[in-house]
Each structure stands twice: as structure tokens, then as C-alpha cells.
Motif scaffolding. Structure first.
Motif, PDB file in Angstrom:
ATOM      1  N   GLU A  29       0.866  -1.182   0.000  1.00  0.00           N
ATOM      2  CA  GLU A  29       0.000   0.000   0.000  1.00  0.00           C
ATOM      3  C   GLU A  29       0.898   1.226   0.000  1.00  0.00           C
ATOM      4  O   GLU A  29       2.065   1.106   0.337  1.00  0.00           O
ATOM      5  CB  GLU A  29      -0.877  -0.024   1.252  1.00  0.00           C
ATOM      6  CG  GLU A  29      -1.749  -1.246   1.407  1.00  0.00           C
ATOM      7  CD  GLU A  29      -3.023  -1.163   0.584  1.00  0.00           C
ATOM      8  OE1 GLU A  29      -3.449  -0.036   0.278  1.00  0.00           O
ATOM      9  OE2 GLU A  29      -3.563  -2.221   0.233  1.00  0.00           O
ATOM     10  N   PRO A  30       0.413   2.409  -0.303  1.00  0.00           N
ATOM     11  CA  PRO A  30      -0.931   2.703  -0.810  1.00  0.00           C
ATOM     12  C   PRO A  30      -1.120   2.187  -2.233  1.00  0.00           C
ATOM     13  O   PRO A  30      -0.191   2.146  -3.022  1.00  0.00           O
ATOM     14  CB  PRO A  30      -0.994   4.219  -0.762  1.00  0.00           C
ATOM     15  CG  PRO A  30       0.375   4.704  -0.541  1.00  0.00           C
ATOM     16  CD  PRO A  30       1.241   3.578  -0.117  1.00  0.00           C
ATOM     17  N   ALA A 527      -8.874  13.953  -4.537  1.00  0.00           N
ATOM     18  CA  ALA A 527      -7.973  14.998  -4.038  1.00  0.00           C
ATOM     19  C   ALA A 527      -6.845  14.398  -3.200  1.00  0.00           C
ATOM     20  O   ALA A 527      -5.850  15.062  -2.937  1.00  0.00           O
ATOM     21  CB  ALA A 527      -8.768  16.012  -3.218  1.00  0.00           C
ATOM     22  N   ARG A 528      -6.973  13.136  -2.803  1.00  0.00           N
ATOM     23  CA  ARG A 528      -5.909  12.526  -1.997  1.00  0.00           C
ATOM     24  C   ARG A 528      -4.723  12.098  -2.845  1.00  0.00           C
ATOM     25  O   ARG A 528      -3.672  11.744  -2.309  1.00  0.00           O
ATOM     26  CB  ARG A 528      -6.479  11.333  -1.235  1.00  0.00           C
ATOM     27  CG  ARG A 528      -7.450  11.786  -0.149  1.00  0.00           C
ATOM     28  CD  ARG A 528      -8.195  10.640   0.460  1.00  0.00           C
ATOM     29  NE  ARG A 528      -7.330   9.814   1.278  1.00  0.00           N
ATOM     30  CZ  ARG A 528      -7.775   8.753   1.950  1.00  0.00           C
ATOM     31  NH1 ARG A 528      -9.040   8.427   1.891  1.00  0.00           N
ATOM     32  NH2 ARG A 528      -6.951   8.036   2.670  1.00  0.00           N
ATOM     33  N   LEU A 529      -4.887  12.114  -4.134  1.00  0.00           N
ATOM     34  CA  LEU A 529      -3.796  11.740  -5.023  1.00  0.00           C
ATOM     35  C   LEU A 529      -2.962  12.988  -5.320  1.00  0.00           C
ATOM     36  O   LEU A 529      -3.491  14.004  -5.752  1.00  0.00           O
ATOM     37  CB  LEU A 529      -4.394  11.162  -6.309  1.00  0.00           C
ATOM     38  CG  LEU A 529      -3.505  10.305  -7.185  1.00  0.00           C
ATOM     39  CD1 LEU A 529      -2.969   9.111  -6.417  1.00  0.00           C
ATOM     40  CD2 LEU A 529      -4.315   9.814  -8.382  1.00  0.00           C
ATOM     41  N   THR A 530      -1.663  12.924  -5.079  1.00  0.00           N
ATOM     42  CA  THR A 530      -0.805  14.080  -5.338  1.00  0.00           C
ATOM     43  C   THR A 530       0.104  13.802  -6.527  1.00  0.00           C
ATOM     44  O   THR A 530       0.276  12.650  -6.933  1.00  0.00           O
ATOM     45  CB  THR A 530       0.084  14.393  -4.118  1.00  0.00           C
ATOM     46  OG1 THR A 530       0.952  13.277  -3.909  1.00  0.00           O
ATOM     47  CG2 THR A 530      -0.739  14.630  -2.876  1.00  0.00           C
ATOM     48  N   TRP A 548       0.218   9.807  -2.196  1.00  0.00           N
ATOM     49  CA  TRP A 548      -1.085   9.564  -1.580  1.00  0.00           C
ATOM     50  C   TRP A 548      -1.145  10.267  -0.239  1.00  0.00           C
ATOM     51  O   TRP A 548      -0.221  10.153   0.567  1.00  0.00           O
ATOM     52  CB  TRP A 548      -1.285   8.053  -1.395  1.00  0.00           C
ATOM     53  CG  TRP A 548      -2.641   7.668  -0.900  1.00  0.00           C
ATOM     54  CD1 TRP A 548      -2.966   7.238   0.345  1.00  0.00           C
ATOM     55  CD2 TRP A 548      -3.865   7.672  -1.639  1.00  0.00           C
ATOM     56  NE1 TRP A 548      -4.303   6.979   0.421  1.00  0.00           N
ATOM     57  CE2 TRP A 548      -4.886   7.241  -0.788  1.00  0.00           C
ATOM     58  CE3 TRP A 548      -4.181   8.026  -2.961  1.00  0.00           C
ATOM     59  CZ2 TRP A 548      -6.216   7.137  -1.199  1.00  0.00           C
ATOM     60  CZ3 TRP A 548      -5.496   7.917  -3.366  1.00  0.00           C
ATOM     61  CH2 TRP A 548      -6.499   7.481  -2.493  1.00  0.00           C
ATOM     62  N   ILE A 549      -2.214  11.031  -0.001  1.00  0.00           N
ATOM     63  CA  ILE A 549      -2.401  11.666   1.297  1.00  0.00           C
ATOM     64  C   ILE A 549      -3.156  10.689   2.179  1.00  0.00           C
ATOM     65  O   ILE A 549      -4.312  10.358   1.884  1.00  0.00           O
ATOM     66  CB  ILE A 549      -3.184  12.990   1.161  1.00  0.00           C
ATOM     67  CG1 ILE A 549      -2.413  13.944   0.248  1.00  0.00           C
ATOM     68  CG2 ILE A 549      -3.426  13.602   2.528  1.00  0.00           C
ATOM     69  CD1 ILE A 549      -3.207  15.171  -0.126  1.00  0.00           C
ATOM     70  N   ALA A 550      -2.491  10.234   3.229  1.00  0.00           N
ATOM     71  CA  ALA A 550      -3.127   9.223   4.076  1.00  0.00           C
ATOM     72  C   ALA A 550      -4.285   9.850   4.832  1.00  0.00           C
ATOM     73  O   ALA A 550      -4.324  11.061   5.074  1.00  0.00           O
ATOM     74  CB  ALA A 550      -2.111   8.636   5.042  1.00  0.00           C
TER      75      ALA A 550
END
Lengths: 553, 279
Positions: A29-30, A527-530, A548-550
Motif C-alpha cells: 500500500e498505498p 484529491a488525496r492523489l498528489t 497519496w495523502i493518508a
């Protein structure tokens, strides 16, 4: 070893075997799901031509050179430097010495040679990669880390070709082990991701290559990098938006423009409109069929098309209006073509009257006059002589269109717009590229929609050279041929640009195409994908930069 | 003590289902769609870019679609298109199907076996798949859809016609007709066909509803040729793409298809019931 430990070991192997049935479940993961928009017929970049295959595979392979998406400049990839001979016929590449394939095979000049052999072998039937190499006649391996490509004549697009996934360097060990049909399931490159599995029609899974340390300058590892990416197919446009909103997919391209307003108010989703270099959405006009054989008529058709209304209604302003044969983000795009044909109904009507279309029937459609003379503005290629069958009848054009890319909607809007100047249009929607080619070969169309993508302007050749494979305008002109051929051979960038400027000007002077809008791929991602970014060709994501924003799921 | 048996054959004895409701629905649908040219509606093909995706209003009672066309007008004109294609398709299924089925049922022997083997092969493919194969061969267009729908429905109709002929073929009055030397053509026309007409009508109703459904499905998939010509199936697809923003586009053609098919099926039932009642 005791009997018990042997048993335990066996059990462990058994358990592992059970788990390997779902190999991708145990990957780190992620992990994200990436939506592909169509199911390519084949996933082998050397052999198949689909753009979709590059979305995952761009990050499985490295290429000899890369193009910086921000500047378009060529930057080192697997080749740390290169040298082009003064006559433009030999390219010498010094290769990196620290690169290994995912299967442990060392990367060297012999590996590059094995790839070139595979692509150029006519028995392998490469659909795209071979053509991208142009007049390549052979190579010389100078030492383990130097290779020289030899061309029969200068070929300016070569570096651009070598920067694309279709010429990605695959492990020679795997190429030797698998044949053309099976290699696509066992692809091994040197890129930042390695391929775990490909189940046709269902999924393709990539996981990060921990050894990767030889990326191009614009590859940057983010905080908390995405480790595993599962590609799934979302072929139906309206469902892409739903899947994105429900979290079933984390990033997907080609979202319907009308859905943008549904998504724009959603704080959990970001839109990434990416302009695609290449040709705009365009209609090629048949210069050998009445009445589009008349230059005046072709010019009137462009003038009568309200492109702003099309861009606004169908593409929700996500697309710039197209004015010429290349989109604004393509190399050597010539901005002056924008001035050629403004939206001007009065002018369109004046031009149509000038070539004899003056009478209208009860529905307001212009009648084809019986004794139509060639208009003075016409060029040698084709004259506006009505066929015996059309004289005295209402003016009706035939438009052949494929079902994709909102083209049917565009065609219907044009149909309504042209009825205002008295032209009736019959739209023939065909099922796919095969039927489009058939219709093109038949030649019973006035307009036909097709466009290709690519950063290098040389893609104009197949559409506009007299003997081009896709010369569906059926236009033949020594002047245009010369510009395009000279541009292909010219290695000085400024002079090359000048040739393409002349070619674009000529294409629009002759009104060979009706350009509509620059292609924009509307991507949506959570939006969690950077680090969402795309390469210089526009279609292909730089997966290496994805983070990935955890947070709690 | 006697336990009453469940009424297993009750359906054949109860009152036949009425013709009135389906006939009424079908006439309303047909009259309204035929009246489209008289109603002074906006042109169904003219796109008005500025007015796209407008919700229902006085000016556009059913709203406008993604290209700014009046949905009411497209629904009515589209009905003509859809029903015409369905009628053509049903005709292509029924007439040759009837001839083949009756020939097979009446002649029996090799004719029967050969014809029915052919029909069985066709029946092995799902209806829509057969339609898709036909379109792939002859290319898209309205008449292609009618032909595809017709060819897809033909084997089933031939089967039903054959079965109906077989039912009465061995009846004593047919034997009697044979015995007094009535020629085979006359036996078919005057003795067999009148006695199986309810089955034939009933299955014609079913064929019509299949034709509407399959025709709409093929149009939905974009095989109708010119996308500007309205059609219920094609409208459903246009509406589906923007359903969350503009549900008014897909609803009218959807409701119209459902109602028409419902009515055609009820009509088939009613005919079926009159047959059961008479025997």
C-alpha cells in the motif's frame, strides 16, 4: 529437518500458492485504481498502436531519451548523452551503466539492439513503433554502452519517437523467452513500476520498482509514494464520473465535459484538463467530390461554422477553438492560422452565391444550379462541376463520422448551423475505425472526421502528402508535398518550423480541413492523489510522481 | 372429506383479457406521433446551442436536450421513426416467417426438417446478437435496423406458425377435406389458417413488441445512421449521458417505449385469450 517442520514448510508453500491466485492482493500500500477508457486489442507497445496502452506502460519502460513536459526539451533517459552527425543520418547514444531490468538482466547496448531487432522485423507486424523509426536502416553496437543508429536520410522526428513508450526498451531475456502473442502478459522494462499481472478485459496491475534510481530530470519521488496501481476498464463515459464519485476509481481520463459541473463542486475530486498535442477534432474535406471540390465552397463551410458555440455547448469551454491542422500545444504550431476564417455567415453566403448557389427551395436549402461554371478562385485539383444527378436538386453534403469523442454531437450542431446558410447535411455515423476506413476508400463523402495525436508535426505527412496513407482530402499539391517532405528531413529547428508554418498556411489557404477544437483530455482524480502530471504527449501519466495523502478510509 | 383441487386450468376458462386498454394506448401513441407535423412544434433536428439542457418550461414542455433541441418535438417525431422501424421489422419477421413455418408444418418430411434445422440454428443465437451481426454485415442505418430486427425475429415466428399448423393439421375436418379432394392450397387458406389465426395474431403482437425493443436497442447503440434523426432508442442514449443533470431528456422516450411495449404485449394476450375461449 524433522517431519513436522517439513510439513509446516509444505503448508506454508500451499498457503502461499493459494495467495498467489490473487497475487495483486498482497502488494504494498498505498494502492490506487486507475481507470482506462477503452480495452486495447493488444498491450504490446512495440507491436500495438493504441494510446491507452501507454497509460500504464509509460512507467514500466524507460526510453533512450525523454521529453521534459514543461519545456518540450529532450533530456537524458537510458542514454546519458547523444550525438547527431552533421548530415543528420547517424545518432550515437552513450548509455547509462547503472541500469538493470526488473528481472535482473543488465541494461546495455545489446539490449537496445534486441529491441530494435524486434521492432524492425517485418514478421512481427509492428503497427506503430516501426513507422516511428522512419528511414532507420540499421545500428552498430560500438561497445557495451554505446550504440549508433543509422538512417538512410535525415529524419528529424527520430528523437521524439525514441522518447515514446512505443520505443521503450524491454528486457532481452523476456523477449527471447516469450513470443509476440504472450510477451504482453510478461512485460519487463527498467521503469519505475514493474508489471505484476495483466488479465485481459479485467485488470492490469503495476507495483513500484524499489531499485529505480535512473529516472529523467522531471521524475520526482513524492512523500508517501503510491506503491501499487491497478488499472481497470471504464469504457462507458457516464459511469466514469459515477465511479470517481463513489471511490471505485481514484483517477480516470476522458470524463464527459458535461459532468465537469457535477464534479467541480465536489471537494474530494480534482479535475486535470490536459491539452493533447497533435491534430484537433477535424473534418477532412474531400476535394474530389462535388461540391467540396470547390475551394470557395470549402471556405464558405469553415466561415459558416460557429466553433465558439460548439466549444461552449459540447465541451463546456474546456477546449480551445482550433483554427489549423495542429493543436496549439504541438511542436511547430503556427499561430497565424487563427486569422484565416472567422465565423462569418454573411461572408459564407456571399461566397456560395459567387459560385452560383443563389436559388433556395421552400425549406431554405440552396438549389444546385444546372449550368454551374467553375469559379475563378478554384485550383486545378477538382472543379465544382455538379454531377448530372445533383444538378437541380437541393444542396446536400455527406458527412461520415465515428461514434467517439463527442463527434456525433459536433456533427449535429454543424448540421444545424449550416442549414442557416442553406446547406443540408446527411450524417453517416459508422461503428468504428474499420468502417471509417471503408467509407474513406469508397470516397462518397464530402467530410470525414479523423484526427491523430502526437507532439511532432510530422504526423501531418500521412494526412496531407499526395501519397499519404490517410490523404482522405484526396488533395494533391506539389507545393504542400515539398514543405512537408523538406520539414521531415530538416534538422535545423528554426528552418523546420518555417517549413511547417508554410505547410499549415497552405492547408488552411486551400481549406482542406474544418478544424473544430483542440483536444483536451479531462482527467478527474481524488484529491488525496498528489503529483498528478502527464508526459509531453499529453496522454501518459508520470506515475512515478504519484503520491497519496493518508487519511481514514 | 374432499379437498378442492387447485384451479390449474383456470386461466383458460376465465374471462378473456380485454382488448380495449391496449388498443386505446396504442391508438393514442400512434395518433400523437402521427400528429407531430400538425402541432407546430420546433424542428426536432435544429440544434440551438444557446438553449441546451433547459429544464421543462412553457416554451419547452419537456425541456431541451444537450444540443438545445425540443425534447417534446423529438419524442413525437422519434415515435414515428421508432414505430415505422418496428413495424417494418415485425413485417420482415412475420411474413416470411409465416410462409416458412406453414410450409414446414404442412409439408412435413424433408422440407420441415431442413427449414426447422435452419431456424433452430438461428434461434440458438440471442435475438440482439443476430441483429448486431446483421448490422455488422450491411452497415448502420434505419432500414438496416429494420432488417436486423426482422431477421432476428423471423425464426421464432416460423416456429410458432409451424406449431400452430401441426396442431390442426391432424384434425378430422382436415382429413375430411383431403378425402373429398380439396386441393392443398385451399385447405391451407380456408381450413387451416382461419383456425390458427388467434395464435398467429397473438404472436404477431409479441413480435411487434420485440421489434420495438430490439430496434430501440440497436438505435441506442448508435446504429441508426444519422444521429440527428430522432428515435426513442437513440434519445435514451443521449439522455443517459446527461441523466443526472437533465433527467427530462431520457424519461419521455423511456416511458413511451415502456407503454407501447406493454400495450403490444397486452394485445397479444387478449388475442391469445380469445383463442382459448373459443376452443
Amino acid at each position: 529437518m524433522t517431519r513436522l517442520s517439513l510439513l509446516t514448510a509444505l503448508l506454508a508453500i500451499l498457503l502461499a500458492a493459494c495467495a498467489s491466485g490473487t497475487a495483486s492482493q498482497t502488494l504494498p500500500e498505498p494502492r490506487i485504481v486507475y481507470g482506462l477508457t477503452l480495452m486495447p486489442s493488444g498491450f504490446d507497445p512495440h507491436l500495438n498502436a493504441s494510446a491507452e496502452l501507454g497509460i500504464p506502460l509509460r512507467s514500466v519502460y524507460d526510453t533512450l531519451v525523454y521529453r521534459d513536459p514543461a519545456t518540450g526539451a529532450f533530456v537524458p533517459g537510458l542514454a546519458s548523452q547523444w550525438e547527431i552527425s552533421a548530415d543528420g543520418r547517424t545518432y550515437t547514444f552513450n548509455l547509462r551503466t547503472d541500469v538493470v531490468f526488473h528481472d535482473g538482466t543488465p541494461f546495455n547496448a545489446q539490449a537496445v539492439a534486441a529491441n530494435l531487432d524486434r521492432i524492425t522485423n517485418p514478421d512481427n507486424g509492428s503497427q506503430k513503433a516501426r513507422f516511428m523509426l522512419g528511414p532507420l536502416t540499421g545500428y552498430e553496437v560500438l561497445d557495451d554502452h554505446t550504440i549508433r543508429l543509422i538512417l538512410s536520410e535525415p529524419y528529424a522526428p527520430l528523437l521524439d519517437s525514441l522518447s515514446q513508450v512505443y520505443l521503450g526498451i524491454a528486457s532481452p531475456t523476456q523477449l527471447a523467452e516469450y513470443d509476440n502473442a504472450t510477451y504482453q502478459f510478461h512485460q519487463v522494462g527498467t521503469g519505475p513500476f514493474r508489471m505484476v499481472e495483466y488479465v485481459p478485459g479485467d485488470r492490469l496491475v503495476l507495483t513500484r520498482n524499489p531499485q529505480y534510481a535512473w529516472g529523467p530530470s522531471f521524475y520526482t519521488l513524492p512523500d508517501n509514494p503510491v506503491q501499487t496501481i491497478e488499472f481497470r476498464f471504464f469504457e462507458d463515459p457516464p459511469t466514469r464520473t459515477l465511479a470517481l464519485e463513489s471511490g471505485e476509481v481514484h483517477i480516470v481520463g476522458e470524463i464527459q465535459p458535461v459532468d465537469a459541473q457535477l464534479l467541480s463542486g465536489n471537494p474530494e475530486i480534482r479535475l486535470y484538463p490536459v491539452p493533447i498535442p497533435g491534430q484537433p477534432l477535424q473534418f477532412l474535406m474531400n476535394t474530389r467530390r462535388f461540391p467540396t471540390d470547390s475551394l470557395t465552397v470549402r471556405q464558405a463551410l469553415i466561415l459558416a461554422t460557429n466553433r465558439a458555440a460548439i466549444a461552449e455547448t459540447i465541451f463546456q469551454r474546456f477546449s480551445p477553438i482550433a483554427y489549423g491542422p495542429l493543436t496549439a500545444v504541438t511542436d511547430d504550431y503556427y499561430p497565424q492560422v487563427a486569422d484565416t476564417y472567422p465565423y462569418d455567415i454573411a461572408q459564407a453566403q456571399a461566397l456560395l452565391s459567387a459560385v452560383g448557389f443563389t436559388e433556395r427551395n421552400a425549406e431554405g436549402i440552396l438549389m444546385v444550379p444546372t449550368g454551374l461554371q467553375s469559379a475563378p478562385t478554384q485550383v486545378a485539383a477538382g472543379t465544382a462541376t455538379p454531377t448530372a444527378s445533383s444538378a437541380g436538386l437541393p444542396l446536400k453534403l455527406t458527412m461520415v463520422i465515428p461514434p467517439w469523442g463527442q463527434i456525433p454531437q459536433v456533427a449535429q450542431l454543424i448540421q444545424s448551423q449550416w442549414r442557416q446558410v442553406g446547406i443540408d447535411v446527411e450524417i453517416r455515423q459508422v461503428a468504428g475505425l474499420g468502417q471509417l476506413r471503408e467509407a474513406a476508400a469508397e470516397g462518397t463523402y464530402n467530410l470525414i472526421a479523423l484526427n491523430f495525436f502526437g507532439r511532432d508535426a510530422s504526423l501531418l505527412e500521412q494526412f496531407f502528402l499526395s501519397d499519404g496513407a490517410l490523404n482522405w482530402t484526396r488533395y494533391s499539391d506539389v507545393e504542400l508535398d515539398t514543405y512537408l517532405r523538406d520539414a521531415g528531413r530538416e534538422t535545423d529547428p528554426a528552418r523546420r518550423s518555417a517549413f511547417y508554418a508554410a505547410a499549415q498556411t497552405r492547408i488552411m489557404e486551400q481549406a482542406l480541413i474544418l478544424p473544430i477544437r483542440d483536444y483536451v483530455n479531462l482527467n478527474g482524480a481524488t484529491a488525496r492523489l498528489t503529483g498528478v502530471a502527464f508526459d509531453a504527449q499529453g496522454w501518459f501519466p508520470l506515475l512515478h510522481n504519484f503520491g497519496w495523502i493518508a487519511g481514514e478510509d | 372429506m374432499r379437498i378442492p383441487l387447485p384451479d390449474l386450468i383456470g386461466s383458460a376458462q376465465r374471462q378473456p383479457r380485454p382488448f380495449a386498454v391496449p388498443v386505446m394506448i396504442l391508438s393514442i401513441v400512434v395518433v400523437i406521433t402521427l400528429a407531430a407535423p400538425l402541432l407546430n412544434l420546433p424542428d426536432p433536428r435544429t440544434a440551438v446551442a444557446e438553449a441546451h439542457l433547459r429544464p421543462p418550461s412553457l416554451e419547452h414542455p419537456f425541456g431541451t436536450d444537450a444540443l438545445g433541441r425540443d425534447v417534446l418535438s423529438r419524442t413525437l417525431w422519434g415515435g414515428q421513426q421508432t414505430l415505422l422501424v418496428a413495424l417494418l421489422g415485425a413485417g420482415i419477421a412475420i411474413l416470411p416467417g409465416l410462409v416458412l413455418g406453414v410450409m414446414a408444418g404442412y409439408n412435413q418430411g424433408w422440407t420441415d426438417r431442413l427449414l426447422m434445422a435452419g431456424m433452430d440454428i438461428l434461434l440458438a443465437f440471442p435475438n440482439l446478437l443476430l441483429g448486431l451481426a446483421t448490422i455488422a454485415l450491411i452497415g448502420p442505418g434505419r432500414f438496416s435496423i429494420a432488417l436486423a430486427v426482422g431477421l432476428a425475429g423471423l425464426p421464432a415466428y416460423a416456429r410458432v406458425a409451424r406449431a400452430a399448423v401441426l396442431m390442426v393439421r391432424s384434425a378430422p375436418y382436415i382429413d375430411a377435406a383431403h378425402a373429398i379432394g380439396v386441393p392443398p392450397g385451399q385447405i391451407l387458406l380456408f381450413h387451416i389458417l382461419p383456425n390458427i389465426r388467434e395464435s398467429l395474431f397473438s404472436f404477431a403482437g409479441v413480435s411487434l413488441s420485440w421489434a420495438i425493443l430490439n430496434g430501440a436497442a440497436l438505435a441506442f447503440l448508435g446504429f441508426g445512421g444519422d444521429p440527428a434523426i430522432p428515435d426513442w432508442g437513440a434519445m435514451l442514449n443521449e439522455g443517459r449521458a446527461v441523466f443526472r443533470l437533465a433527467p427530462w431528456i431520457a424519461l419521455p422516450p423511456g416511458i413511451a417505449i415502456t407503454l407501447t411495449i406493454f400495450a403490444a404485449n397486452r394485445l397479444a394476450d387478449a388475442w391469445q385469450d380469445t383463442a382459448g375461449h373459443r376452443i
